[in-house]
Design a protein around this motif. Structure first.
Motif, PDB file in Angstrom:
ATOM      1  N   PRO A 273       0.816  -1.217   0.000  1.00  0.00           N
ATOM      2  CA  PRO A 273       0.000   0.000   0.000  1.00  0.00           C
ATOM      3  C   PRO A 273       0.856   1.276   0.000  1.00  0.00           C
ATOM      4  CG  PRO A 273      -0.548  -1.442   1.862  1.00  0.00           C
ATOM      5  CD  PRO A 273       0.711  -1.959   1.255  1.00  0.00           C
ATOM      6  N   SER A 274       0.147   2.396   0.015  1.00  0.00           N
ATOM      7  CA  SER A 274       0.746   3.734   0.146  1.00  0.00           C
ATOM      8  C   SER A 274       1.270   4.344  -1.145  1.00  0.00           C
ATOM      9  CB  SER A 274       1.868   3.799   1.199  1.00  0.00           C
ATOM     10  OG  SER A 274       1.341   3.579   2.469  1.00  0.00           O
ATOM     11  N   ALA A 275       0.971   3.718  -2.294  1.00  0.00           N
ATOM     12  CA  ALA A 275       1.198   4.433  -3.562  1.00  0.00           C
ATOM     13  C   ALA A 275      -0.140   5.041  -3.971  1.00  0.00           C
ATOM     14  CB  ALA A 275       1.706   3.491  -4.638  1.00  0.00           C
ATOM     15  N   ASP A 276      -0.102   6.017  -4.865  1.00  0.00           N
ATOM     16  CA  ASP A 276      -1.345   6.616  -5.333  1.00  0.00           C
ATOM     17  C   ASP A 276      -2.123   5.596  -6.175  1.00  0.00           C
ATOM     18  OD1 ASP A 276      -2.657   9.498  -5.714  1.00  0.00           O
ATOM     19  OD2 ASP A 276      -2.932   8.299  -7.543  1.00  0.00           O
ATOM     20  N   PRO A 277      -3.464   5.545  -6.022  1.00  0.00           N
ATOM     21  CA  PRO A 277      -4.251   4.576  -6.801  1.00  0.00           C
ATOM     22  C   PRO A 277      -4.041   4.690  -8.310  1.00  0.00           C
ATOM     23  CG  PRO A 277      -5.639   5.671  -5.172  1.00  0.00           C
ATOM     24  CD  PRO A 277      -4.292   6.320  -5.090  1.00  0.00           C
ATOM     25  N   GLY A 312       7.055  -6.576  -3.278  1.00  0.00           N
ATOM     26  CA  GLY A 312       8.328  -7.281  -3.459  1.00  0.00           C
ATOM     27  C   GLY A 312       9.385  -6.630  -2.610  1.00  0.00           C
ATOM     28  N   HIS A 313      10.642  -6.829  -3.003  1.00  0.00           N
ATOM     29  CA  HIS A 313      11.711  -6.090  -2.333  1.00  0.00           C
ATOM     30  C   HIS A 313      11.706  -4.666  -2.879  1.00  0.00           C
ATOM     31  CE1 HIS A 313      13.917  -6.489  -6.080  1.00  0.00           C
ATOM     32  NE2 HIS A 313      13.734  -7.793  -6.039  1.00  0.00           N
ATOM     33  N   MET A 314      12.469  -3.784  -2.250  1.00  0.00           N
ATOM     34  CA  MET A 314      12.518  -2.410  -2.726  1.00  0.00           C
ATOM     35  C   MET A 314      13.571  -2.278  -3.832  1.00  0.00           C
ATOM     36  SD  MET A 314      10.255  -0.359  -1.816  1.00  0.00           S
ATOM     37  CE  MET A 314       9.181   0.353  -0.566  1.00  0.00           C
ATOM     38  N   GLY A 315      13.474  -3.159  -4.841  1.00  0.00           N
ATOM     39  CA  GLY A 315      14.310  -3.038  -6.034  1.00  0.00           C
ATOM     40  C   GLY A 315      13.806  -1.901  -6.908  1.00  0.00           C
ATOM     41  N   PHE A 316      14.514  -1.651  -8.004  1.00  0.00           N
ATOM     42  CA  PHE A 316      14.200  -0.448  -8.789  1.00  0.00           C
ATOM     43  C   PHE A 316      12.768  -0.427  -9.304  1.00  0.00           C
ATOM     44  CE2 PHE A 316      18.716  -0.108  -8.518  1.00  0.00           C
ATOM     45  CZ  PHE A 316      18.883   1.256  -8.382  1.00  0.00           C
ATOM     46  N   HIS A 317      12.309  -1.542  -9.866  1.00  0.00           N
ATOM     47  CA  HIS A 317      10.951  -1.510 -10.413  1.00  0.00           C
ATOM     48  C   HIS A 317       9.885  -1.557  -9.323  1.00  0.00           C
ATOM     49  CE1 HIS A 317      10.245  -5.808  -9.713  1.00  0.00           C
ATOM     50  NE2 HIS A 317      11.544  -5.870  -9.835  1.00  0.00           N
ATOM     51  N   TRP A 318      10.304  -1.934  -8.096  1.00  0.00           N
ATOM     52  CA  TRP A 318       9.323  -2.027  -7.007  1.00  0.00           C
ATOM     53  C   TRP A 318       9.326  -0.793  -6.101  1.00  0.00           C
ATOM     54  CZ3 TRP A 318      10.398  -7.876  -6.677  1.00  0.00           C
ATOM     55  CH2 TRP A 318       9.266  -8.608  -7.064  1.00  0.00           C
ATOM     56  N   ILE A 319      10.406  -0.025  -6.135  1.00  0.00           N
ATOM     57  CA  ILE A 319      10.423   1.197  -5.311  1.00  0.00           C
ATOM     58  C   ILE A 319       9.898   2.378  -6.122  1.00  0.00           C
ATOM     59  CG2 ILE A 319      12.812   1.993  -5.789  1.00  0.00           C
ATOM     60  CD1 ILE A 319      13.018   2.670  -2.776  1.00  0.00           C
ATOM     61  N   THR A 320      10.053   2.315  -7.473  1.00  0.00           N
ATOM     62  CA  THR A 320       9.624   3.454  -8.298  1.00  0.00           C
ATOM     63  C   THR A 320       8.151   3.821  -8.108  1.00  0.00           C
ATOM     64  OG1 THR A 320       9.848   1.816 -10.065  1.00  0.00           O
ATOM     65  CG2 THR A 320      11.354   3.681 -10.124  1.00  0.00           C
ATOM     66  N   PRO A 321       7.227   2.859  -7.904  1.00  0.00           N
ATOM     67  CA  PRO A 321       5.839   3.276  -7.674  1.00  0.00           C
ATOM     68  C   PRO A 321       5.679   4.280  -6.521  1.00  0.00           C
ATOM     69  CG  PRO A 321       5.869   0.950  -8.140  1.00  0.00           C
ATOM     70  CD  PRO A 321       7.318   1.390  -8.021  1.00  0.00           C
ATOM     71  N   PHE A 322       6.575   4.206  -5.536  1.00  0.00           N
ATOM     72  CA  PHE A 322       6.469   5.124  -4.402  1.00  0.00           C
ATOM     73  C   PHE A 322       7.159   6.460  -4.686  1.00  0.00           C
ATOM     74  CE2 PHE A 322       5.971   0.770  -3.150  1.00  0.00           C
ATOM     75  CZ  PHE A 322       4.711   0.827  -2.589  1.00  0.00           C
ATOM     76  N   HIS A 323       7.845   6.501  -5.832  1.00  0.00           N
ATOM     77  CA  HIS A 323       8.342   7.777  -6.363  1.00  0.00           C
ATOM     78  C   HIS A 323       7.319   8.347  -7.359  1.00  0.00           C
ATOM     79  CE1 HIS A 323      12.571   7.773  -4.888  1.00  0.00           C
ATOM     80  NE2 HIS A 323      12.410   6.465  -4.852  1.00  0.00           N
ATOM     81  N   ASN A 324       6.151   7.749  -7.422  1.00  0.00           N
ATOM     82  CA  ASN A 324       5.075   8.150  -8.348  1.00  0.00           C
ATOM     83  C   ASN A 324       5.412   7.866  -9.807  1.00  0.00           C
ATOM     84  OD1 ASN A 324       3.548   9.087  -6.141  1.00  0.00           O
ATOM     85  ND2 ASN A 324       4.714  11.005  -6.164  1.00  0.00           N
ATOM     86  N   ARG A 414      -2.130  13.529   0.889  1.00  0.00           N
ATOM     87  CA  ARG A 414      -2.339  12.339   1.714  1.00  0.00           C
ATOM     88  C   ARG A 414      -1.353  12.328   2.894  1.00  0.00           C
ATOM     89  NH1 ARG A 414      -2.554   9.120  -2.846  1.00  0.00           N
ATOM     90  NH2 ARG A 414      -4.796   9.263  -3.120  1.00  0.00           N
ATOM     91  N   GLY A 415      -0.113  12.674   2.603  1.00  0.00           N
ATOM     92  CA  GLY A 415       0.908  12.712   3.655  1.00  0.00           C
ATOM     93  C   GLY A 415       0.591  13.752   4.714  1.00  0.00           C
ATOM     94  N   MET A 473       5.867  13.984   5.829  1.00  0.00           N
ATOM     95  CA  MET A 473       5.090  13.117   4.932  1.00  0.00           C
ATOM     96  C   MET A 473       4.353  13.949   3.877  1.00  0.00           C
ATOM     97  SD  MET A 473       5.260   9.796   5.473  1.00  0.00           S
ATOM     98  CE  MET A 473       3.687   8.908   5.358  1.00  0.00           C
ATOM     99  N   ALA A 474       4.297  15.241   4.072  1.00  0.00           N
ATOM    100  CA  ALA A 474       3.620  16.099   3.097  1.00  0.00           C
ATOM    101  C   ALA A 474       4.564  16.420   1.945  1.00  0.00           C
ATOM    102  CB  ALA A 474       3.124  17.379   3.775  1.00  0.00           C
ATOM    103  N   GLN A 475       4.999  15.369   1.249  1.00  0.00           N
ATOM    104  CA  GLN A 475       5.835  15.539   0.063  1.00  0.00           C
ATOM    105  C   GLN A 475       5.473  14.425  -0.914  1.00  0.00           C
ATOM    106  OE1 GLN A 475      10.126  14.619   0.371  1.00  0.00           O
ATOM    107  NE2 GLN A 475       9.796  14.172   2.544  1.00  0.00           N
ATOM    108  N   PRO A 476       5.740  14.658  -2.210  1.00  0.00           N
ATOM    109  CA  PRO A 476       5.286  13.679  -3.217  1.00  0.00           C
ATOM    110  C   PRO A 476       5.783  12.263  -2.944  1.00  0.00           C
ATOM    111  CG  PRO A 476       6.001  15.708  -4.293  1.00  0.00           C
ATOM    112  CD  PRO A 476       6.353  15.847  -2.837  1.00  0.00           C
ATOM    113  N   LYS A 477       7.001  12.127  -2.397  1.00  0.00           N
ATOM    114  CA  LYS A 477       7.563  10.799  -2.172  1.00  0.00           C
ATOM    115  C   LYS A 477       7.229  10.267  -0.787  1.00  0.00           C
ATOM    116  CE  LYS A 477      11.243  11.627  -5.487  1.00  0.00           C
ATOM    117  NZ  LYS A 477      12.522  11.112  -5.980  1.00  0.00           N
ATOM    118  N   MET A 478       6.055  10.611  -0.272  1.00  0.00           N
ATOM    119  CA  MET A 478       5.688  10.159   1.070  1.00  0.00           C
ATOM    120  C   MET A 478       5.689   8.636   1.176  1.00  0.00           C
ATOM    121  SD  MET A 478       2.464   8.691   1.026  1.00  0.00           S
ATOM    122  CE  MET A 478       1.161   9.121   2.129  1.00  0.00           C
ATOM    123  N   GLY A 479       5.418   7.943   0.071  1.00  0.00           N
ATOM    124  CA  GLY A 479       5.423   6.478   0.098  1.00  0.00           C
ATOM    125  C   GLY A 479       6.815   5.927   0.392  1.00  0.00           C
ATOM    126  N   VAL A 480       7.822   6.543  -0.195  1.00  0.00           N
ATOM    127  CA  VAL A 480       9.200   6.105   0.074  1.00  0.00           C
ATOM    128  C   VAL A 480       9.539   6.373   1.539  1.00  0.00           C
ATOM    129  CG1 VAL A 480      11.626   6.349  -0.585  1.00  0.00           C
ATOM    130  CG2 VAL A 480       9.844   6.664  -2.318  1.00  0.00           C
TER     131      VAL A 480
END
Ligand SMILES: [Zn+2]
Length: 894
Positions: A273-277, A312-324, A414-415, A473-480
C-alpha cells in the motif's frame, strides 16, 4: 476432453505459424514493414548477426561502439556516459527523441520535475507544462547479466526508433523522451558473454555462469535500489529519483523457462500500500497495451498480473511506484543463455500467483505450445513490450503527464493528512555518524529533508536537540518515506497463504525498513513540526575533531566508523587498545596513546570520528587490538551474494581480508595464514558440495538436468575441508558463521549447540526477511559497542540457538538473545515462541580457538549497519578475549 482441446489448440497454432511463415518473414501480418531511413547502420550489419541469433551474443565493448556510432549517425540520440561501473566500464544512458526535443532537453527535464513536485506551482503553469511537455520513459536492460535478452534487444529497439519513419515511430519521437540504459550491469554483461563464448560448442555450452555477475553482489544488484551501495545503483538512482523522475520505468528481466513466455504488468497480489491509486491503474494500462501488442503480433505466451507480486523487495521496479513513477518489469522465459532450449509441452507448468494451470485464462489467452525456445524469441517479445510502453505514453502524452502531477499532488495531500505527519531523526543517536549516512541515503532517493537550527519541543512534550532532521510526509515521495522509516507488517491473509493455510514466501524480504536495518532511531510524529527548519541542500559531511590529552586519545566504540579509524591506525602501525571495563568508558571504547599527528588528523577527517582527549592512562582492564588476518570462503555454483556483500562491507570499513577457495581450504594448515575465517550464509550441502546451489543463473535445466560447468568451476570443500576448518579452530583460529552456515560447525564439529529452528515446518515457524528485537551482552567483547537492546535482521535461513548441557558449558558465551515476548519489529513472524529467550548469536570455544555463530544476518546486503559491530568484533577480538565470567587460564588476557 481437455486433452483433445489442447491438441486442437496446438494444431491451430501450428497452422497459424505456417500462414505467418508464408506471408511475412518478419512474422507480422498486421502491419507493413516500416519505412526506414537508410543512413543509420543496422545492428545486423554492425554486429554481423541478427540480435538474439542462436549462439551469438554482442559484448558490452561492441555495444558501446554501436551506440556511439548511432550518436554520430543520427541527430535523434544522445549517448551519455554516466561514469565508471564498479569494475571501470562505461555506464551508458541513451536519450532518444526528436531533434527538436533534444535541442530543448534541459527545459523539458526541468518542467517534468515540476510535475513530479508541483508544490508552489500555479495550476495554470501545470496546465501549460502538460500541454507542451514530453512523456519521459526510462527502460533498463539486463541488470541480471545472465538475463541477456535486454542487452541484445536494445540495439534493435534503438535502431528502430532512429530509423523508422512511419507515423507511430514519429509520434514516439515527438511526444516522448525515451531514455535507455542499454545495460544496467556492464561488468556482468562482459563476464557472461565471455563465459558463454568460452563454453559454446563444448559439452558445457549453456551452463550457468559460475560466479557472481557483478563484482560484489550478483543478482542482489536489484536489492540495492534503496541503499545504493553499488556505483550502478547510484547512476540509476540519479536518473530515476532525482534528474528525471520519469512518467514510466520498465526494467527488462528473465525468469525460469517452464512457465509463461513473458510476464507483463501489472503485478499480482498482494500489493504494497501507500502508492497513489492512479499508479496501480497505470500499471494495468501499460501492461494491457504491451500484452495486446504481443498478441497482435502473434507472439504467444504473454501473461499479465501474475507470478510477480506487487509487494516485493525495494528493487528499482518495485520502489519506483512510491516515487510516483509507473515502475514495471518484464520477465521473459530464459533459454540457455544464447543456446536454444527444447521444451516439450508436458514440461510447461502453471505456478503461484494467478497462473494455477498452464492453460488459457483471461490474462493468458494464448499459451505458448512448447518446442524450441530461443534468445531471438525473447528479443522479439521484449522489444514489443518496450515499444508498446513508448507507444502508449506517446498516444496518451497529456494524460500521462497529468497523471504525474495528480499522483504527486495527491500523495503530498495524503501525507499531510496522515496520522504520521513526519518522522524525526534526532541528532541524539546511539551512532550519529551512521544516522548521517542514513540521511544521505534518503537524499539519494530525492527525499526532502529539513534540519532544525535550534532545539524544538513537540506538543507531546518530546524534545529534540538542534541539528535534528525532520522528514515530512507532506511531500510527493511520502510512500518512500513511509517504507524506509515506518514500521512495516507484511500482510498475513488469503493472498499470502496457500490452500493448506501454509504461508507463501514473500518475493524477497517481508520488510525493507532502512532505519531499522541501520540501527537509527526515527520517531513517527503526529503533528507538523514547528521549528526553525532549513531544507538540506547537500549530503552531510563531517570531519572528526582531534583533541589530544596527556595520555593520548579515545574513540567511541559505539560508532561503526571508529572501526574504520582503528583499521587505518593499525595499517599505519599505530598501537590501539580497547577498554574492557573502566570508569568513564563504555566497554569497547578505543584508546590511542600516540601516533603521527598528521595521520590522525587525516583519519579523523576521512572517517568523521572524533579523537577525544585521554587525560590519563587507563589503569583498569584494557587489551591490545591486533591486526588480524581474515579469510572469507568463496565458492562457485553461481557465487554467494552474502559473501560478496561481506567483502564489500569489510572494504568500506578497511578490514583487510583474503578470499579463500576450495583448493586452499582443503590443503589445511590454515592457522599459518589466517586468524579468522568467515563462512557466509549457505547450506552444509552447498558448502561441502554434496548438493550444488541453485545459483543465480538463468538457464533451462533444473537440478540434475542442468548442464554442469567445466570441472574447475564446480565447488564444495567436502570432508577434507570440514576437517581443515576444525583443525583451524582447534589450533586457535576463529570460525565465524553467518545464518545458515552455522549448521556446519553444529552438525560436523558436534559443538554443544542446537539450532532450535531446524526441521520446523512453515506453519510452526516462519520469519522471512524481518527485523526482530534482541538483547546484547555488551560486557562481552563480541558485543562491545552494541546497544543493550537492538534490532537484528532475520532471514528465512537464519538460525536461533539453545545450548546442550556438558561439563564445560563455560566454553559457551551468548552474545545476543531474543526477548521472551514482542520479538517482531517489522516484517512477518509466525511461531515467535520458538525464538523466545533463545540465543541469536553465540560463541563456542573449541580447543584453542572458537566458533562464532551469528544466526541472523549482521551485514545483510551492506544494509544492516545496526549490527555490523557484531561482525567487526568477531574479526577484531581473538579467542583470548573473554568475558569476566571465564575464570580459567584460557580466559585470561595476555
Ligand atoms: Zn532478473
Amino acid at each position: 476432453m481437455r486433452r483433445m482441446a489442447s491438441t486442437f489448440r496446438r494444431t491451430r497454432f501450428i497452422l497459424a505459424l505456417v500462414v505467418l511463415a508464408a506471408f511475412s518473414p518478419a512474422g507480422v501480418l498486421t502491419q507493413a514493414p516500416a519505412p526506414r531511413a537508410a543512413s543509420i547502420t543496422s545492428p545486423d550489419k554492425f554486429f554481423g548477426f541478427q540480435m538474439g541469433a542462436d549462439r551469438k551474443m554482442a559484448r558490452w565493448d561492441k555495444l558501446v561502439d554501436y551506440y556511439n556510432l548511432l550518436a554520430r549517425e543520427s541527430p535523434k540520440i544522445k549517448v551519455v556516459n554516466m561514469g565508471p561501473t564498479t569494475m571501470g566500464n562505461p555506464f551508458l544512458m541513451c536519450v532518444i527523441s526528436s531533434p527538436d526535443n533534444l535541442a530543448k532537453l534541459e527545459q523539458i527535464r526541468l518542467n517534468n520535475l515540476k510535475l513530479a513536485d508541483p508544490r508552489g506551482i500555479a495550476e495554470a503553469d501545470i496546465r501549460k507544462i502538460v500541454a507542451e511537455g514530453k512523456a519521459i520513459v526510462v527502460q533498463s536492460m539486463s541488470m541480471h547479466a545472465t538475463e541477456i535478452g535486454g542487452s541484445q534487444m536494445a540495439p534493435e529497439l534503438i535502431f528502430d526508433l532512429l530509423s523508422r519513419t512511419d507515423e507511430e515511430a514519429q509520434r514516439i519521437l515527438d511526444a516522448t523522451i525515451a531514455i535507455m540504459v542499454p545495460s544496467f550491469n556492464p561488468d556482468g554483461q562482459i563476464m557472461v558473454t565471455d563465459w558463454y563464448n568460452k563454453t559454446v560448442g563444448t559439452q558445457y555450452e549453456g551452463a550457468s555462469y559460475p560466479s557472481l555477475y557483478q563484482k560484489y553482489v550478483g543478482h542482489d544488484n536489484n536489492r540495492d535500489a534503496f541503499m545504493t551501495n553499488m556505483a550502478e545503483a547510484q547512476y540509476m538512482a540519479r536518473i530515476l529519483f532525482r534528474d528525471w523522475i520519469p512518467e514510466a520505468y520498465v526494467d527488462h528481466h528473465h525468469m525460469g523457462s517452464f512457465n509463461a513466455r513473458i510476464s507483463l504488468p501489472p503485478y499480482a497480489e498482494p500489493v504494497r500500500p501507500s502508492a497513489d491509486p492512479l499508479l496501480w491503474r497505470e500499471l494495468s494500462w501499460y501492461g494491457a497495451h504491451m500484452a495486446y501488442k504481443e498478441s497482435e503480433q502473434a507472439l504467444t505466451g504473454a501473461i499479465t498480473m501474475a507470478i510477480y507480486s506487487g509487494w516485493g523487495h525495494m528493487g528499482f521496479h518495485w520502489i519506483t511506484p512510491f516515487h510516483n513513477i509507473a515502475g514495471m518489469l518484464t520477465e521473459s522465459a530464459s533459454a540457455r543463455l544464447a543456446s536454444p532450449l527444447y521444451i516439450p509441452p508436458d514440461q510447461l507448468k502453471g505456478g503461484p500467483r494467478n497462473l494455477p494451470e498452464y492453460a488459457e485464462q483471461t490474462t493468458f489467452p494464448d499459451p505458448w505450445p512448447g518446442g524450441w525456445w530461443r534468445l531471438r524469441d525473447i528479443v522479439e517479445r521484449q522489444k514489443v513490450a518496450a515499444w508498446a510502453t513508448l507507444d502508449l505514453a506517446a498516444r496518451n502524452r497529456e494524460t500521462v503527464l497529468m497523471n504525474m502531477y495528480l499522483k504527486a499532488k495527491r500523495q503530498t495531500e495524503r501525507g499531510a493528512a496522515a496520522e504520521t505527519k513526519a518522522y524525526v531523526v534526532s541528532a541524539s543517536q546511539f551512532d550519529p555518524l551512521t544516522a548521517g549516512k542514513m540521511i544521505n541515503k534518503l537524499l539519494v532517493q530525492g527525499i526532502e529533508i529539513q534540519q532544525a537550527k535550534t532545539p524544538f519541543v513537540l506538543t507531546t512534550g518530546a524534545s529534540y536537540p538542534a541539528g535534528s532532521f525532520v522528514i515530512s510526509m507532506a511531500q510527493p515521495k511520502m510512500g518512500v518515506v513511509r517504507w524506509m522509516l515506518g514500521e512495516t507488517f507484511y500482510p498475513d491473509n488469503s493472498y499470502t497463504r496457500d490452500k493448506d493455510n501454509a504461508p507463501i514466501r514473500p518475493y524477497d524480504m517481508a520488510t525493507d525498513t532502512m532505519t531499522e536495518f541501520m540501527g537509527v532511531r526515527s520517531d513517527p510524529i503526529g503533528e507538523a513540526v514547528k521549528a526553525d527548519l532549513v531544507k538540506l541542500a547537500a549530503p552531510l559531511e563531517r570531519a572528526g575533531m582531534v583533541s589530544k590529552g596527556a595520555a593520548g586519545y579515545t574513540l567511541d566504540g559505539r560508532l561503526n566508523d571508529s572501526f574504520t579509524a582503528v583499521n587505518l591506525l593499525l595499517e599505519k602501525g599505530v598501537a590501539v587498545r580497547r577498554v574492557d571495563h573502566a570508569s568513564g568508558f563504555v566497554p569497547g571504547d578505543f584508546l590511542v596513546a600516540a601516533g603521527p599527528e598528521s595521520a590522525i588528523a587525516g583519519i579523523a577527517k576521512q572517517t568523521g570520528v572524533d579523537f577525544k582527549p585521554l587525560a590519563a592512562a587507563v589503569s583498569q582492564a584494557t587489551h591490545e587490538v591486533k591486526p588480524r588476518r581474515t579469510a572469507i570462503y568463496q565458492r562457485y555454483n553461481g557465487g554467494n551474494s552474502d559473501e560478496g556483500w561481506t567483502e564489500f562491507t569489510l572494504e568500506q570499513f578497511h578490514f583487510p581480508f583474503t578470499p579463500l577457495m576450495d583448493a586452499e581450504l582443503k590443503a589445511g594448515n590454515l592457522n599459518a595464514k589466517y586468524d579468522a575465517i568467515i563462512l557466509p550464509s549457505d547450506s552444509i550441502a552447498t558448502l561441502t558440495g554434496e548438493r550444488p546451489a541453485a545459483g543465480g543463473g538463468r538457464g533451462g535445466g533444473e537440478g540434475a538436468g542442468a548442464t554442469l560447468p567445466p570441472p574447475e568451476y564446480r565447488s564444495g570443500f567436502g570432508t577434507e575441508g570440514v576437517n581443515a576448518l576444525r583443525a583451524f579452530v582447534e589450533q586457535g583460529g576463529t570460525l565465524v558463521t553467518f545464518g545458515g552456515a552455522g549448521a556446519l560447525p553444529i552438525e560436523r564439529f558436534g559443538i554443544p549447540v542446537r539450532n532450535v529452528l531446524a526441521g520446523k515446518t512453515s506453519k510452526e515457524f516462519w520469519c522471512p526477511g524481518s527485523t526482530l528485537h534482541a538483547r546484547f551482552d555488551i560486557t562481552n567483547p563480541l558485543a562491545y559497542g552494541m546497544p543493550p537492546q537492538g534490532l537484528v535482521t532475520f532471514l528465512a535461513d537464519s538460525q536461533a540457538y539453545e545450548t546442550i548441557p556438558t561439563d564445560h558449558s563455560e566454553r559457551i558465551e551468548t552474545i545476543a538473545t531474543y526477548p521472551d515476548r514482542e520479538i517482531l519489529r517489522s516484517g512477518w513472524l509466525l511461531g515467535a515462541e520458538n525464538l523466545a529467550k533463545r540465543a541469536a548469536a553465540l560463541s563456542v570455544r573449541v580447543g584453542k580457538g572458537r566458533v562464532v555463530l551469528i544466526g541472523f544476518r549482521a551485514q545483510h546486503r551492506a544494509q544492516t549497519h545496526g549490527t555490523y559491530k557484531v561482525v567487526f568484533n568477531a574479526l577484531l577480538e581473538g579467542p583470548e578475549a573473554s568475558p569476566a565470567r571465564a575464570t580459567t587460564d584460557q580466559g585470561k588476557r595476555p
